[in-house]
Enzyme design. Structure first.
Site, PDB file in Angstrom:
ATOM      1  N   LYS A 172     -10.929  -8.622  -2.684  1.00 30.48           N
ATOM      2  CA  LYS A 172      -9.687  -8.550  -3.459  1.00 30.48           C
ATOM      3  C   LYS A 172      -9.263  -9.901  -4.014  1.00 30.48           C
ATOM      4  CE  LYS A 172      -8.352  -4.270  -2.052  1.00 30.48           C
ATOM      5  NZ  LYS A 172      -7.688  -3.221  -2.811  1.00 30.48           N
ATOM      6  N   HIS A 177      -2.115   7.565  -3.111  1.00 30.06           N
ATOM      7  CA  HIS A 177      -3.262   6.656  -3.014  1.00 30.06           C
ATOM      8  C   HIS A 177      -3.729   6.521  -1.563  1.00 30.06           C
ATOM      9  CE1 HIS A 177      -5.910   3.237  -3.646  1.00 30.06           C
ATOM     10  NE2 HIS A 177      -5.211   2.530  -2.782  1.00 30.06           N
ATOM     11  N   TYR A 228       0.900  -1.171   0.000  1.00 29.63           N
ATOM     12  CA  TYR A 228       0.000   0.000   0.000  1.00 29.63           C
ATOM     13  C   TYR A 228       0.930   1.210   0.000  1.00 29.63           C
ATOM     14  CZ  TYR A 228      -4.175   2.549   1.873  1.00 29.63           C
ATOM     15  OH  TYR A 228      -5.248   3.386   2.102  1.00 29.63           O
ATOM     16  N   GLN A 243     -15.542  -4.541   0.030  1.00 24.60           N
ATOM     17  CA  GLN A 243     -14.377  -4.128   0.833  1.00 24.60           C
ATOM     18  C   GLN A 243     -14.800  -3.254   2.024  1.00 24.60           C
ATOM     19  OE1 GLN A 243     -11.507  -2.036  -1.558  1.00 24.60           O
ATOM     20  NE2 GLN A 243     -10.122  -1.607   0.132  1.00 24.60           N
ATOM     21  N   SER A 302      -6.816 -11.166  -9.831  1.00 20.74           N
ATOM     22  CA  SER A 302      -5.774 -10.155 -10.031  1.00 20.74           C
ATOM     23  C   SER A 302      -5.058 -10.578 -11.306  1.00 20.74           C
ATOM     24  CB  SER A 302      -4.792 -10.113  -8.865  1.00 20.74           C
ATOM     25  OG  SER A 302      -5.469  -9.835  -7.652  1.00 20.74           O
TER      26      SER A 302
HETATM   27 CA    CA Z   1      -4.001  -3.730  -4.193  1.00 22.21          CA
END
Ligand code: CA
Length: 431
Positions: free
Chosen positions: A259, A139, A134, A246, A263
């Site tokens: 999540k 962000h 992260y 989420q 991906s």
């Molecule tokens: Ca991510």
């Protein structure tokens, strides 16, 4: 071997190709009816490493041909950095414009050289563990502002460690794998109870991921100065996310089902050696970090990134221009932090950077930020609007470095979001 701008290949490379002879990325491909082999790519030509090695053209690399007759790159990657480097150099020599060894053996070309349009790219590695960091301050600040408190957007730990969580590796898939909209629990602020159904807020996260190539034992840590030797290379990483799922599930243990439904990675792993000319200094880290996170040299990379959304049967619309150089925490710090407690790492493990947002709204790396929680819908070129991703939209991400006429790129990662699967259980609940 000098992979500078002057190096040219006898294989044709179009101007602005992501894959000049200076790149030499690695991937796994198969042709129709064929079996998976390891490969590299120059221009739009896929080079079958198994065919190359079994014809004796890689004898100098010391690698057994069978290592390339393989469904994943893991056994090759496990040989370590000296082997990756030697192979890249051998390939550079073999395909250099003046080298006749294979160039003047046209009878071998059909077996070894395959047009990119005739192959299917497969997952290049078997991913053991997957960590999602992260590490973009822009962000983290945007998300903290939206969901918590603009005055305290960053939590107290954020500037002291590359915050991350352990993700799900089973659902990491290759570009052009389509992914269904996930079903799950959602709860609006005004409702007392959650409801169940397809997510209404499917989003992308623009990330890069690195892949480790040298394992460690339990109890061992990797220092920032050694971390580069453990990193094989990088791919573009679209970390699909369901924001409504989420929001309801993530406290207190972090993202879970929001999540893990897919991906998506780009098929060619670009080595750190190929990215070397594009190293840049990262942002100033203030306050100073603890000693195990300090580092020498430059570990950010100037990689231009873009995201486009393509509605079904329509032209794509560019929604984001960002750059990997904005990352606050770099890869060597991430790997040092991952292992500082003695956690062991394996060949093929994948580490997502976290969403890569830049300082301006057109550089934000998710629809959550671009459309600012749905308050600023984005206009598509077909006249429709997007707050999040619609069914049958294709999300396309591209990335490349460019400096002094040299361009090294990653190609693209694309995935179409299909409608949610209606299971019998879900139908019963709705009826
Ligand atoms: Ca991510």
């Amino acid at each position: 071997m000098n992979f500078n701008i002057l190096l040219q290949s006898w294989i044709e490379v179009e101007k602005n190709s992501d894959f000049p002879i200076q790149n030499i990325p690695f991937g796994i491909f198969k042709t129709t009816g064929g079996i998976p082999h390891a490969a590299t790519r120059i221009g739009d030509t896929v080079i079958d490493l198994y065919a190359l090695a079994s014809n004796g053209f890689l004898d100098g690399s010391g690698i057994e041909p069978d290592l390339f007759n393989c469904e994943t790159l893991n056994p090759f990657i496990a040989l370590g950095k000296p082997a990756w480097r030697t192979l890249r150099e051998n390939l550079g020599w073999l395909f250099e414009a003046s080298n006749p060894a294979l160039r003047d053996r046209p009878e071998k070309h059909a077996e070894i050289l395959v047009p990119i349009n005739d192959v299917q790219m497969l997952m290049p590695v078997q991913v053991g563990d997957y960590t999602d960091f992260y590490s973009s301050i822009e962000h983290a600040t945007n998300v903290g502002t939206m969901f918590r408190d603009p005055e305290h957007a960053l939590l107290p730990n954020w500037r002291h460690m590359p915050v991350g969580y352990h993700g799900r590796s089973s659902s990491i898939v290759i570009s052009r794998t389509n992914v269904h909209r996930p079903n799950g629990q959602q709860k609006s602020d005004t409702d007392d109870f959650p409801e169940f159904g397809p997510s209404k807020q499917v989003d992308f996260e623009l990330e890069m991921a690195f892949i480790t190539g040298q394992k460690t034992g339990l109890g061992q840590s990797v220092s920032t100065s050694d971390a580069g030797d453990h990193i094989f290379g990088m791919v573009i990483f679209n970390d699909l996310s369901a924001r409504d799922i989420q929001k309801w599930e993530y406290v207190p243990l972090g993202p879970f089902l929001a999540k893990s439904f897919g991906s998506v990675i780009s098929p060619w792993i670009v080595t750190l050696d190929a990215l070397e000319p594009f190293r840049v200094k990262g942002p100033l880290q203030d306050p100073a970090v603890l000693s195990y996170l300090q580092f020498d040299g430059n570990h950010n990379f100037d990689i231009q990134l873009e995201v486009a959304i393509q509605p079904e049967n329509q032209d794509e619309t560019l929604v984001c221009h960002s750059n990997f150089k904005y990352m606050y925490w770099n890869m060597v710090q991430q790997l040092a932090h991952q292992t500082v407690n003695g956690c062991n790492i394996n060949v093929g493990d994948m580490y997502g950077s976290g969403t890569i947002s830049g300082p301006t709204p057109n550089s934000f790396g998710s629809m959550l930020e671009i459309a600012w929680k749905g308050t600023k819908p984005v206009k598509m070129s077909d006249g429709t609007e997007r707050k999040f991703i619609h069914d049958n939209d294709t999300i396309i991400m591209r990335g490349y470095c460019e400096k002094d006429g040299l361009r090294i790129g990653f190609g693209e990662v694309a995935t179409k979001i299909l409608p949610a699967i209606q299971t019998p259980q879900i139908k019963n609940q709705k009826s």
